[in-house]
Design an enzyme around this catalytic site. Structure first.
Site, PDB file in Angstrom:
ATOM      1  N   ASN A  74       0.890  -1.166   0.000  1.00  0.00           N
ATOM      2  CA  ASN A  74       0.000   0.000   0.000  1.00  0.00           C
ATOM      3  C   ASN A  74       0.923   1.209   0.000  1.00  0.00           C
ATOM      4  OD1 ASN A  74      -1.763   2.074   0.320  1.00  0.00           O
ATOM      5  ND2 ASN A  74      -2.933   1.148   1.993  1.00  0.00           N
ATOM      6  N   ALA A  77      -0.218   7.677  -1.163  1.00  0.00           N
ATOM      7  CA  ALA A  77      -0.275   8.662  -2.250  1.00  0.00           C
ATOM      8  C   ALA A  77       0.856   8.479  -3.271  1.00  0.00           C
ATOM      9  CB  ALA A  77      -0.233  10.070  -1.662  1.00  0.00           C
ATOM     10  N   HIS A  80       0.220   7.132  -6.866  1.00  0.00           N
ATOM     11  CA  HIS A  80      -0.260   7.958  -7.967  1.00  0.00           C
ATOM     12  C   HIS A  80       0.834   8.836  -8.567  1.00  0.00           C
ATOM     13  CE1 HIS A  80      -3.828   6.559  -5.987  1.00  0.00           C
ATOM     14  NE2 HIS A  80      -3.613   7.320  -4.927  1.00  0.00           N
ATOM     15  N   ASP A  87       9.711   1.466 -10.673  1.00  0.00           N
ATOM     16  CA  ASP A  87      10.984   0.906 -11.160  1.00  0.00           C
ATOM     17  C   ASP A  87      11.582  -0.067 -10.148  1.00  0.00           C
ATOM     18  OD1 ASP A  87      10.822   2.334 -13.508  1.00  0.00           O
ATOM     19  OD2 ASP A  87      12.252   3.886 -12.903  1.00  0.00           O
ATOM     20  N   LEU A 101      -6.884   0.553   1.057  1.00  0.00           N
ATOM     21  CA  LEU A 101      -8.018   0.393   1.970  1.00  0.00           C
ATOM     22  C   LEU A 101      -9.299   0.908   1.325  1.00  0.00           C
ATOM     23  CD1 LEU A 101      -6.031   1.819   4.951  1.00  0.00           C
ATOM     24  CD2 LEU A 101      -7.038  -0.463   4.974  1.00  0.00           C
ATOM     25  N   SER A 102      -9.199   2.078   0.723  1.00  0.00           N
ATOM     26  CA  SER A 102     -10.375   2.707   0.119  1.00  0.00           C
ATOM     27  C   SER A 102     -10.494   2.298  -1.344  1.00  0.00           C
ATOM     28  CB  SER A 102     -10.248   4.236   0.226  1.00  0.00           C
ATOM     29  OG  SER A 102      -9.131   4.690  -0.504  1.00  0.00           O
ATOM     30  N   ARG A 111      -6.587   9.962  -7.985  1.00  0.00           N
ATOM     31  CA  ARG A 111      -6.321   8.653  -7.358  1.00  0.00           C
ATOM     32  C   ARG A 111      -6.587   7.499  -8.317  1.00  0.00           C
ATOM     33  NH1 ARG A 111      -5.622  10.097  -1.884  1.00  0.00           N
ATOM     34  NH2 ARG A 111      -6.946  11.840  -1.318  1.00  0.00           N
TER      35      ARG A 111
HETATM   36  O1  CA2 Z   1      -6.931   3.807   0.395  1.00  0.00           O
HETATM   37  C1  CA2 Z   1      -5.713   3.681   0.589  1.00  0.00           C
HETATM   38  O2  CA2 Z   1      -5.222   2.724   1.192  1.00  0.00           O
HETATM   39  C2  CA2 Z   1      -4.760   4.788   0.094  1.00  0.00           C
HETATM   40  O3  CA2 Z   1      -3.535   4.167  -0.313  1.00  0.00           O
HETATM   41  C3  CA2 Z   1      -4.525   5.706   1.276  1.00  0.00           C
HETATM   42  C4  CA2 Z   1      -3.680   6.919   0.931  1.00  0.00           C
HETATM   43  C5  CA2 Z   1      -4.233   7.635  -0.301  1.00  0.00           C
HETATM   44  O4  CA2 Z   1      -3.376   8.694  -0.673  1.00  0.00           O
HETATM   45  C6  CA2 Z   1      -4.402   6.682  -1.478  1.00  0.00           C
HETATM   46  O5  CA2 Z   1      -4.965   7.402  -2.558  1.00  0.00           O
HETATM   47  C7  CA2 Z   1      -5.324   5.541  -1.098  1.00  0.00           C
HETATM   48  C8  CA2 Z   1      -3.672   7.920   2.083  1.00  0.00           C
HETATM   49  C9  CA2 Z   1      -3.317   7.340   3.408  1.00  0.00           C
HETATM   50  C10 CA2 Z   1      -3.646   8.374   4.443  1.00  0.00           C
HETATM   51  O6  CA2 Z   1      -3.879   7.708   5.641  1.00  0.00           O
HETATM   52  C11 CA2 Z   1      -4.440   8.438   6.639  1.00  0.00           C
HETATM   53  C12 CA2 Z   1      -4.822   7.730   7.741  1.00  0.00           C
HETATM   54  C13 CA2 Z   1      -5.406   8.390   8.782  1.00  0.00           C
HETATM   55  C14 CA2 Z   1      -5.592   9.766   8.742  1.00  0.00           C
HETATM   56  C15 CA2 Z   1      -5.191  10.461   7.631  1.00  0.00           C
HETATM   57  C16 CA2 Z   1      -4.595   9.795   6.575  1.00  0.00           C
END
Ligand code: CA2
Length: 147
Positions: A74, A77, A80, A87, A101-102, A111
């Site tokens: 995972n 960000a 993206h 690489d 996760l999302s 995204r």
């Molecule tokens: O959905 C996911 O797992 C992401 O990889 C999470 C990233 C996001 O930039 C990706 O587009 C999707 C962000 C992780 C941020 O995690 C946080 C957790 C708690 C509070 C704030 C941010």
């Protein structure tokens, strides 16, 4: 026993503390414990790591070569934006599953693009912490069919 590196990227150390409506209430410690538990159940040795730094993630991917049989990533960000991570994965030639996760495809346009997907064997997103379990099952099956 096959071995997997479960690697989490930037801000995932904050899981469970902020934005629970997007990322749930499960902490990264909870996820790592879930992965360790599931690894024992399916016969997969599990190592977990997290970094907020792109270069440290590249180093962790390089170090996985010869130590692990696959990677669940995972990249947060960096998914993206990071050609360097893409690489690194291509260079180590380890089967890698991209995980989120999302459901990134139901979110902002920026995204929807993933550099990791180009070099991953598959992508799992939108299932929250359960996605790590799904990814472990998928990697285990992939490794069983490899020989
Ligand atoms: O959905 C996911 O797992 C992401 O990889 C999470 C990233 C996001 O930039 C990706 O587009 C999707 C962000 C992780 C941020 O995690 C946080 C957790 C708690 C509070 C704030 C941010």
């Amino acid at each position: 026993m096959p071995s997997v590196l479960i690697l989490n990227g930037p801000n995932l150390n904050l899981l469970g503390t902020r934005q629970p409506e997007v990322y749930g209430t499960t902490t990264l410690d909870d996820i790592e414990a879930l992965c360790a538990h599931h690894g024992k159940a399916i016969g997969l040795d599990v190592s977990c790591a997290q970094s907020n730094h792109e270069g440290a993630l590249v180093d962790a991917i390089h170090a996985a070569r010869g130590l692990h049989n696959g990677i669940i990533l995972n990249a947060g960000a960096y998914t993206h934006t990071s050609i360097a991570l893409m690489d690194a994965i291509a260079s180590v030639e380890l089967p890698t599953i991209e995980l989120h996760l999302s459901n990134v495809h139901a979110r902002e346009e920026f995204r929807h693009r993933s550099y990791i997907a180009r070099v991953a064997i598959g992508v799992i997103c939108g299932f929250g912490a359960q996605g790590y379990v799904l990814a472990m099952d998928a990697l285990k099956a992939h490794l069983s069919h490899e020989v």
